[in-house]
Design a protein around this motif. Structure first.
Motif, short mmCIF file in Angstrom:
data_model
loop_
_atom_site.label_atom_id
_atom_site.label_comp_id
_atom_site.label_asym_id
_atom_site.label_seq_id
_atom_site.Cartn_x
_atom_site.Cartn_y
_atom_site.Cartn_z
N ARG B 242 57.69 47.49 36.60
CA ARG B 242 58.36 48.14 35.47
C ARG B 242 59.85 48.19 35.74
NH1 ARG B 242 55.57 50.69 31.46
NH2 ARG B 242 53.33 50.67 31.77
N ALA B 243 60.58 48.80 34.82
CA ALA B 243 62.04 48.77 34.96
C ALA B 243 62.64 50.15 34.82
CB ALA B 243 62.63 47.86 33.89
N GLU B 278 61.53 48.85 28.55
CA GLU B 278 60.40 49.75 28.31
C GLU B 278 59.09 48.97 28.35
OE1 GLU B 278 61.32 52.14 24.82
OE2 GLU B 278 63.34 52.44 25.62
N GLY B 279 59.22 47.63 28.60
CA GLY B 279 58.02 46.81 28.72
C GLY B 279 57.59 46.70 30.19
N VAL B 286 58.69 39.30 32.18
CA VAL B 286 59.08 40.54 31.51
C VAL B 286 58.56 40.43 30.08
CG1 VAL B 286 61.06 41.79 30.58
CG2 VAL B 286 61.13 40.89 32.91
N THR B 287 57.79 41.42 29.63
CA THR B 287 57.14 41.32 28.32
C THR B 287 57.64 42.44 27.41
OG1 THR B 287 55.23 40.37 29.41
CG2 THR B 287 54.90 41.16 27.17
N GLN B 294 58.35 36.99 25.88
CA GLN B 294 58.38 37.04 27.34
C GLN B 294 59.60 36.32 27.91
OE1 GLN B 294 54.31 35.69 28.31
NE2 GLN B 294 54.02 37.79 29.01
N TYR B 295 60.05 36.80 29.07
CA TYR B 295 61.20 36.21 29.76
C TYR B 295 60.90 36.19 31.25
CZ TYR B 295 63.22 37.66 25.32
OH TYR B 295 63.44 37.86 23.98
#
Ligand code: HEM
Ligand code: FES
Lengths: 48, 341
Positions: B242-243, B278-279, B286-287, B294-295
């Motif tokens: 997560r971030a 927040e994904g 990263v979604t 996605q990235y």
């Protein structure tokens, strides 16, 4: 761009938070009572 | 951004969302008409339908307006955001049914074109109590139409994200017009405090939630300008896969922790500006929590065949403290570290 949008959004809501309640209160203040029909005068009632 | 149109395909979640929406709308309309026919036996079916569709549309608009800021304040609401587009289109259809019946009931039986009659039959712009409230509803309906018609991702690409976002911000104008439409229209005659009470409560909730969310974002943006690496948080404050979202020089940056690596990307999804931080990391990507774009965390580029790309930033880890450089970089915003078990 996204920061500008955030700023615009914030300014819009500050303005709406002032204007909409004012409009709402003004709208309630200018309400006129609905006209009510007076009862029909009994002397005008004619029953044969 | 790629020129390729990227469909968000139908899936069971989307179908469930639509089924719940259709069932609750149908139930609301049936209950409204049923109960009003009982409590107000003199009202014609047209009047009941006008009222049922009008209130349903306004209610749905409140839900739509609340979803955005509620998701910012509380991620539990994210599933509602996923298919907000269909809520918008439904609102327009309900508004159209309401406007259509009203046009038929009040403007179709004279010798003037009903639309012309709608716009010119009342010109009391100088009086609040007799204000021509119906054109206000009409303008709001035009805005809802423009938004519904351009809500598809195809139009997002055609119009450019900036123009699209500007157009869709007109929803706030539509909301204000509709509050005026009801307050200067039916509220002038309707003395039952229920409608006024519900309208005021809805307005207070919408305004409060938006102001709270905006204030929170504003506080985050107000930080001083920084150059070079800036300490942003302790490593332990970022949950695995997560971030943590930080704001540096007015840009939101999401610092992800995944498999012993740290990477920092722009927090802004290329699709509709969803908050990437927040994904989660799903299948190594990263979604975005909004619609699942996605990235790759290493490069900020969408996995092939997609071509979207978000900016990445350099990261440093010193004594368990994460540092980020606010200057965006190309491909090397990644840092490996040995995760302590
Ligand atoms: C062509 C556009 C429109 C026309 C001609 C129109 C007309 C009207 C009329 C004549 C009334 C009063 C009806 C009554 O006395 O019961 C009314 C009320 C109302 N309208 Fe509209 N309207 C339009 C668009 C809209 C839209 C787009 C919305 C919401 C999204 C809306 C929401 C409402 C609500 C909530 C009421 C109060 C409840 C009711 O009385 O129906 N209207 N409108
Ligand atoms: S905003 Fe739609 S996927 Fe990110």
């Amino acid at each position: 761009m996204i920061q500008r949008l955030r700023k615009t959004h914030r300014l819009i809501f500050i303005a709406l938070a002032v204007l909409l309640p004012l409009l709402f209160i003004a709208a309630l203040a200018v309400r006129k009572p609905m006209p009510v029909n007076q009862p029909f005068p009994p002397q005008l009632l004619r029953t044969k | 951004m790629s020129l390729r149109y990227r469909a968000i395909s139908w899936n069971p979640q989307k179908r469930r969302y639509d089924a719940v929406m259709a069932a609750s709308s149908g139930l609301y309309l049936a209950l409204f008409v049923g109960v009003s026919a009982f409590t107000n036996p003199n009202a014609t079916i047209e009047t009941l339908l006008i009222r049922a569709f009008g209130t349903a549309a306004l209610l749905l608009l409140h839900v739509i307006l609340l979803i955005g800021p509620l998701c910012r304040l509380q991620p539990r609401f994210l599933p509602l955001l996923y298919n907000r587009r269909h809520l918008g289109v439904t609102t327009f259809v309900m508004g159209l049914a309401h406007g259509g019946f009203a046009l038929f009931q009040f403007h179709a039986l004279g010798d003037t074109n009903p639309l012309v009659s709608l716009l010119i039959s009342n010109r009391r712009f100088d009086s609040l109590a007799n204000f021509p409230f119906q054109p206000l509803g009409f303008i709001a309906l035009v805005i809802l139409f423009l938004m519904a018609a351009t809500s598809h991702d195809f139009w997002l690409k055609q119009l450019s994200p900036v123009m699209w976002k500007r157009l869709h911000m007109l929803v706030y104008a539509a909301y204000a017009l509709l509050i005026a439409h009801v307050a200067l229209g039916v509220l002038q005659a309707e003395t039952n405090p229920l409608l006024a009470g519900v309208l005021a409560a809805g307005m207070i909730v919408v305004l409060t939630v938006h102001l709270l969310a905006a204030q929170r974002e504003h506080a985050m943006d107000k930080q001083p300008f920084e150059t070079g690496f800036v300490a942003v948080c302790a490593l332990g404050e970022i949950p695995e896969k997560r971030a943590r979202v930080i704001s540096l020089n007015g840009e939101r940056i999401a610092v992800f922790k995944h498999d012993g690596k740290l990477s920092a990307l722009s927090n802004v999804c290329q699709h509709q500006n969803g908050p990437l931080g927040e994904g989660r990391i799903v299948d190594g990507c990263v979604t975005c929590p909004w619609h699942g774009y996605q990235y790759l965390p290493e490069t900020g580029v969408s996995p092939p065949p997609f071509k979207e790309r978000v900016a990445t930033y350099r990261v440093k880890l010193i004594d368990g403290v994460v540092y980020v450089n606010p200057e965006p970089v190309g491909q090397d915003g990644i840092l490996s570290y040995t995760p302590s078990v």
